[in-house]
Each structure stands twice: as structure tokens, then as C-alpha cells.
Design an enzyme around this catalytic site. Structure first.
Site, PDB file in Angstrom:
ATOM      1  NE  ARG A 233      -8.278  50.394  12.618  1.00 20.15           N
ATOM      2  CZ  ARG A 233      -8.687  49.716  13.698  1.00 20.15           C
ATOM      3  NH1 ARG A 233      -8.233  48.499  13.941  1.00 20.15           N
ATOM      4  NH2 ARG A 233      -9.523  50.254  14.523  1.00 20.15           N
TER       5      ARG A 233
ATOM      6  CD  GLU B 263     -14.610  42.542  22.592  1.00 17.81           C
ATOM      7  OE1 GLU B 263     -15.550  42.729  21.781  1.00 17.81           O
ATOM      8  OE2 GLU B 263     -13.531  43.138  22.516  1.00 17.81           O
TER       9      GLU B 263
ATOM     10  CG  ASN C  62     -15.991  49.907  25.132  1.00 17.76           C
ATOM     11  OD1 ASN C  62     -15.127  50.778  24.988  1.00 17.76           O
ATOM     12  ND2 ASN C  62     -16.161  48.924  24.275  1.00 17.76           N
TER      13      ASN C  62
ATOM     14  NE  ARG D 154     -12.047  47.772  24.298  1.00 18.73           N
ATOM     15  CZ  ARG D 154     -12.067  48.322  23.090  1.00 18.73           C
ATOM     16  NH1 ARG D 154     -12.959  49.223  22.790  1.00 18.73           N
ATOM     17  NH2 ARG D 154     -11.193  47.957  22.186  1.00 18.73           N
TER      18      ARG D 154
ATOM     19  CG  HIS E  19      -9.595  42.777  18.808  1.00 19.52           C
ATOM     20  ND1 HIS E  19      -9.221  42.632  17.480  1.00 19.52           N
ATOM     21  CD2 HIS E  19     -10.494  43.784  18.833  1.00 19.52           C
ATOM     22  CE1 HIS E  19      -9.881  43.526  16.741  1.00 19.52           C
ATOM     23  NE2 HIS E  19     -10.657  44.237  17.547  1.00 19.52           N
TER      24      HIS E  19
END
Ligand code: ADP
Length: 402
Positions: A242, A383, A9, A92, A181
Site C-alpha cells: 500500500r 498483540e 484472529n 481481534r 494496529h
């Protein structure tokens, strides 16, 4: 035969990796490099094998140097990454646009397509590509696979992914909901069905992935039909830094007040969400401040849980029938207070919290009472395992039938 997959990743200044057995889920090694390419500080590399972590600092100017350091860590601290033990490398990749509905074996065409999608993910896809190129140079004979954050959401119907904006924006600028996601939503929705003892193809679940970034997904029989992040990861839920959903008039309003586009962008990426409301994006600190009666923290918890409940309610309508709600990621897995607030707002759906189950128990557990019309679960995400499985599925040929 075991399928040992190196999951990579690559972020702009970091590289996370895991060596995972895709069949058993066993993790042979975990590592993290931070501060890649930062001139003012040396990179820090951590490599963990069998619970023992070694840390070293080094000058790591780019992702090629980072991969070289990872290889060195495997050679020095094990397990040895010989060509025979490593089945594949799984990367990823954040943005697969509307091109990738599933993982892709990396070749020149796939790499060109990931490059073409850079305008849609200017921070992430270039870093992912740097990791891919470095890994291809390091493992030229090992198959490599791109697993896209957006792919699981490519099943959204047009009425869920189309924004009501001019055709030229939609066609020329590829403006639509993509969602992110996806590997987490895929893993957690399937795992929730397994925990319910049911076939994932029959189960409707809403997954709330609540980490620093946060998103909700409505999954109908294993197929995602809506998700809260949109063209970018800014839309939807209130996140660490955010804001989630906003009035689209905001940029023009602020521009008229003299706020530059660069300041606007920075504020929405880094200074909004929980940090904008309370000064911190650490949810543990926010809960501690709620307990101490801090009004900003109390308001933030109300805003976050209200937004979450609105999404769950609207996704229950979209799904037509809701079989389970799943909480995952750093906040979803570890903040019982937030889960309690959300479920407390879902009385209309007949959901009832079990306080003791919510407060403590095994990592995977139901947190609603027996008389709750719909169960809610805590389901830790994984993940890396999902990327390893998807990578192995593309690269390991099934045994020949007798
Ligand atoms: P990401 O991978 O998106 O960076 P994570 O899934 O690691 O994020 O989640 C990070 C968030 O989880 C942070 O807001 C952190 O404060 C929160 N978190 C972690 N542990 C706890 C805890 N024990 N209680 C409450 N919040 C927690």
C-alpha cells in the site's frame, strides 16, 4: 488464579489462534489455519504445543468448520480445552468505529454494532464476525470479548482525527481518521515505558509498527494523540503493498485516463508500496538488493525512511517532548539497515545510532548511543498477549477482599 485466554484472529480466509496465560504471558499453544473456504485448495492447519508442530490438510468450507478443527487439534494434541481451564475467548476485531474506546464483552448489541461498522471495514469485520459466531457456538458458556484495532486511537483529539472535507461526508459517511494496529501500539508504548524504568503515564513515545502493514502512533503519557493510518489502513507510511499518503486528486486523474475504480482499489491495496517500487514486498529481498546496488531498491529504502523520519518529526512536535522512539513488527524488529536510515535522518532531534547495538543484541534493546538526546528501542510487539490481557481484565473478577 491464572487467566487462560483463547485469542482468535479471524481473517477472510485464515484463522490464527493462541492459548495464552494473561497473567504470565506463557503461550500454551499456537495455531494457524489458512485457505478457509477456498474451493481450489484444501485448508492447511498448523498447531504448535511445546515447540512441536503438527500439520494437517482438511476441507474447511467456513469459520465454523475452522473452529471445529481447532477444537479437534486441542483435543488430539493438547492442552485439553476443558470448560474449567479456559477463562475467556478474546477476538481481534479490526473496526470499532467511534463506538468502541475499549474492549467489549460480546452480546447481541455489540455484535450488531460490529455489523453496523462493516461499511467501514468491508474486508475485515465480516471475517471477524464469522469467527465470533463460530466461537460462540463452540464455547456457549465461556465469556467472549471483542478487542478493537481502532480503540486505542479513539483518544485522538478532533484536530487530529477530522479531515477537512464536506460536513455531509463527515456526518453521513462517518469519514474521519480511525487508525489501526491499536493493540500493538498500546502494548509497545507501555512496554517501552517499562523498559525505560518509568511510569507509562509520564512517558511520550512514538511507536513505528513496521510489518506488511505499517503505522506510526504518537503516545502521550499512555494516551494516543495521533496516528498515521486514517479512515482505512491505506493512509500514512509506505507499506508492503500500500502506498500510504497520496494526493487526493489521484482517483479523478486516473479515472479521466480510463482506470476503473476496481483497478484503482486493487492497485492501492495490492500493487503499491514496496511492491510497486521494487516488484517485491519482502523487505529481506529489498535489503539484499540494496547491498547489491539495485537502484530501485535503494530508492525504495530512501522513500520509506524519509517518510518515517517526516512522521517522527511531526509527532515530536505534536507531543511537545519525545522520550523514546520504538521500532516494532517484522521489519521494525528485524531490519537494522532501515532503523539506521531513519535515525540517521533524525539528527535535528539529537538522535545518534549505536551501530553495534542496532546490528545485534537481545530482542528488546536500546539501539542509540549514550549521548543520544532521545533513545530509540527495538520492542517486539505481542498483540496476542495484549488481547489476552484486555480480555482477562474484562472477564476475570478480582479476588474478593478479605
Ligand atoms: P504482518 O503481520 O503485517 O503481515 P509482519 O509484522 O510479519 O507483517 O512483517 C512482515 C515483513 O517483515 C515483511 O516485509 C518481511 O520481509 C519483513 N521481515 C521479516 N523478517 C525480516 C528480516 N530478518 N529482515 C528484514 N525484514 C524482515
Amino acid at each position: 488464579m491464572t487467566a487462560l485466554v483463547l485469542v482468535l484472529n479471524a481473517g477472510s480466509s485464515s484463522l490464527k489462534y493462541q492459548l495464552v496465560d494473561a497473567d504470565t504471558g506463557a503461550v500454551a499453544a499456537v495455531g494457524l489455519l489458512e485457505r478457509i473456504g477456498e474451493s481450489e485448495a484444501r485448508a492447511v492447519a498448523r498447531h504448535t504445543v511445546l515447540g512441536v508442530t503438527t500439520t494437517r490438510e482438511a476441507d474447511v468450507p467456513d469459520h465454523a468448520a475452522a473452529i471445529a478443527l481447532v477444537l479437534e487439534a486441542f483435543t488430539t494434541h493438547g492442552p485439553a480445552l476443558t470448560a474449567t481451564s479456559l477463562t475467556a475467548v478474546g477476538h481481534r476485531v479490526v473496526h470499532g468505529g467511534d463506538r468502541f474506546r475499549s474492549p467489549a464483552l460480546l452480546d447481541g448489541q455489540v455484535i450488531a454494532a460490529i455489523e453496523d461498522l462493516v461499511p467501514l471495514a468491508p474486508l475485515h469485520n465480516p471475517a471477524n464476525l464469522a469467527g465470533i459466531r463460530a466461537a460462540q457456538a463452540a464455547f456457549p458458556d465461556t465469556p467472549q470479548v471483542a478487542v478493537f484495532d481502532t480503540a486505542f486511537h479513539q483518544s485522538l483529539p478532533p484536530h487530529a482525527y477530522t479531515y477537512a472535507v464536506p460536513r455531509v461526508w463527515r456526518e453521513r459517511h462517518r469519514v474521519r481518521r480511525y487508525g489501526f494496529h491499536g493493540t500493538s501500539h498500546a502494548y509497545v508504548s507501555r512496554r517501552t515505558a517499562v523498559l525505560l524504568g518509568r511510569d507509562p503515564a509520564e512517558v511520550n513515545v512514538v511507536v513505528l509498527h513496521l510489518g506488511n502493514g505499517a503505522s506510526a502512533a504518537a503516545v502521550q503519557g499512555g494516551v494516543c494523540i495521533d496516528t498515521s493510518m486514517g479512515l482505512s489502513p491505506l493512509e500514512g507510511l509506505v507499506m508492503g503493498t500500500r502506498p500510504g499518503d497520496l494526493d487526493p486528486a489521484l482517483p479523478t486523474h486516473l479515472a479521466r485516463q480510463g482506470v476503473s475504480l476496481a483497478d484503482y482499489d486493487h492497485a492501492l491495496q495490492s500493487d503499491s508500496g514496496l511492491r510497486g517500487l521494487t516488484g517485491t514486498n519482502d523487505f529481506r529481498e529489498i535489503i539484499a538488493r540494496v547491498d547489491a546496488g539495485d537502484p530501485d531498491a535503494e530508492l525504495a529504502l530512501d522513500i520509506v525512511s524519509y517518510r518515517l523520519a517526516k512522521y517522527v518529526g511531526s509527532y515530536a512536535v505534536a507531543l511537545g517532548r519525545l522520550d523514546a522512539l520504538a521500532f516494532t513488527a517484522g521489519i521494525g524488529e528485524n531490519a537494522p539497515r532501515l532503523r539506521a536510515e531513519v535515525i540517521g535522518r533524525l539528527g535535528l532531534l539529537g538522535m545518534r545510532l549505536d551501530v553495534a547495538r542496532n546490528d545485534s543484541g537481545p530482542p528488546e534493546r536500546v539501539i542509540t548511543s549514550e549521548d543520544s538526546a532521545i533513545p530509540a528501542w527495538v520492542v517486539p510487539t505481542n498483540e496476542e498477549l495484549e488481547i489476552a490481557r484486555q480480555t482477562a481484565a474484562l472477564t476475570v473478577s478480582p479476588p474478593a477482599s478479605p
